[in-house]
Design a protein around this motif. Structure first.
Motif, mmCIF file in Angstrom:
data_model
loop_
_atom_site.group_PDB
_atom_site.id
_atom_site.type_symbol
_atom_site.label_atom_id
_atom_site.label_comp_id
_atom_site.label_asym_id
_atom_site.label_seq_id
_atom_site.Cartn_x
_atom_site.Cartn_y
_atom_site.Cartn_z
ATOM 1 N N HIS A 57 68.872 -32.189 -41.400
ATOM 2 C CA HIS A 57 70.311 -32.209 -41.684
ATOM 3 C C HIS A 57 70.647 -33.364 -42.628
ATOM 4 O O HIS A 57 70.281 -34.504 -42.393
ATOM 5 C CB HIS A 57 71.115 -32.358 -40.387
ATOM 6 N N CYS B 290 73.978 -35.024 -44.849
ATOM 7 C CA CYS B 290 75.380 -34.963 -45.264
ATOM 8 C C CYS B 290 75.685 -36.155 -46.159
ATOM 9 O O CYS B 290 74.779 -36.878 -46.552
ATOM 10 C CB CYS B 290 76.318 -34.859 -44.072
ATOM 11 N N CYS C 127 78.808 -30.511 -40.304
ATOM 12 C CA CYS C 127 78.249 -31.724 -39.708
ATOM 13 C C CYS C 127 78.579 -31.686 -38.211
ATOM 14 O O CYS C 127 79.093 -30.687 -37.705
ATOM 15 C CB CYS C 127 78.870 -32.945 -40.398
ATOM 16 N N GLY C 128 78.289 -32.785 -37.521
ATOM 17 C CA GLY C 128 78.645 -32.882 -36.109
ATOM 18 C C GLY C 128 80.153 -32.793 -35.922
ATOM 19 O O GLY C 128 80.923 -33.136 -36.822
#
Ligand SMILES: [Zn+2]
Length: 338
Positions: A220, A222, A305-306
């Protein structure tokens, strides 16, 4: 190729699998319990029970919404770098450091040789996987991000610090896979911080992490400056890139048109920074746009994202729209068959 790997690992996922990046919002009573724990007003066991209960609730939410690959929601974590720094040898934690605006946080300091002390994430992974038949992702913060977000007082260079972290985190990945995690996500939000370091050592660090571990690896990223690391980032030895694409100035689809994507792609289709829930047509259009440059069997669907900064209600709404949109696109691709 990636699909074969999933099959070999015994993972049966639908086309356009849906998942989330990792974090969910913590309820106020958990935030309060963490504050009390930090002030030594409650014991670790008491905090743990609340974290477990909240994790159970988030697993039920994910199942009810119909996500295909689940996460533990990170109820037990504070900051994603500090959590790992606290559990690896060689780190100290700084006093409060100002980041941007008026946000203060504690920054990890690499003060000695970084070593793996014992499992960091396995316990929570096992707990969460025990609550569901759906696969749960194992999750670690990657070596490059750990290095970039820490003060380095020990190693002669960023490269040395990063590779030492990679060796330590490789041990974590091994025990996660041994415990049964078949999908492992390495969070590397900072990997495009200095694009020249990608070929210099970030790729090598990821090779160390994944070496000899039979799992499907997701990375992941970002805050991405993808235009500076693409297509070079395809050299990272992972199976799936999970990128922030909705809240991005960059037209990633145009970038992929110029250099075909050779891995699987988890495409962020809802913006995690906005309170407003996208309507289903917008999310469907984002998926369809991804399909202009990716094959359906390459594409996973998730938020940018989270979701820890959203409310519980916003999180659930966004995930519902995302799952519904994915279902509609699946139908449009394959008629009514699954
Ligand atoms: Zn992120």
């Amino acid at each position: 190729m990636m699909q074969e790997k999933l099959k070999r690992l015994g993972l049966k996922l639908p086309i356009l699998p849906t998942t989330t990046v990792g974090s969910f919002p913590k309820p106020p009573h958990l935030i309060e319990a963490r504050r009390k724990f930090d002030a030594k007003q409650i014991r670790a066991g008491e905090l743990r029970l609340i974290e477990e209960q909240t994790t159970r609730e988030w697993v039920s939410v994910q199942e009810e919404i119909g996500l295909d690959v689940l996460v533990d929601g990170e109820m037990y974590r504070g900051d994603m770098a500090t959590h790992f720094a606290n559990n690896l040898d060689g780190f100290k934690i700084s006093g409060l450091v100002r980041s941007y605006g008026n946000r203060y946080y504690r920054k990890p300091i690499i003060a000695g040789e970084v070593r793996w002390r014992g499992p960091i994430t396995v316990d929570w992974w096992r707990f969460t996987q025990g609550l569901t038949k759906k696969p749960v992702k194992g999750m670690i913060t990657g070596p490059y991000t750990m290095m970039d977000w820490s003060f380095n007082e020990h190693y002669p260079s960023r490269r040395d610090a990063c590779l030492a972290l990679a060796e330590a985190l490789h041990e974590e990945v091994k025990v996660l896979a041994k415990a049964g995690a078949k999908i492992i996500q390495v969070d590397e939000p900072a990997i495009s911080a200095r694009p020249e370091e990608l070929p210099e050592f970030a790729v090598e660090a990821m090779e160390i992490i994944t070496k000899g571990v039979d799992a499907y690896f997701i990375c992941h990223i970002c805050y991405g400056a993808f235009e500076f690391i693409y297509p070079g980032m395809l050299k990272l030895p992972i199976d799936n890139f999970d990128l922030e694409t909705s809240n991005s100035e960059l037209d990633l689809v145009e970038l992929l048109r110029r250099h075909p994507f050779t891995k699987d792609f988890s495409f962020g289709v809802v913006d995690v920074h906005s309170h407003i829930t996208e309507d289903i047509t917008t999310v469907e259009q984002r998926i369809q746009r991804a399909l202009e440059v990716l094959k359906p069997e390459q594409l996973w669907i998730d938020p940018d994202c989270g979701l820890k900064t959203r409310t519980r209600g916003e999180t659930m709404e966004k995930l519902r729209v995302m799952v519904d949109a994915a279902k509609k696109v699946r139908k449009s691709l394959f008629g009514n068959s699954p």
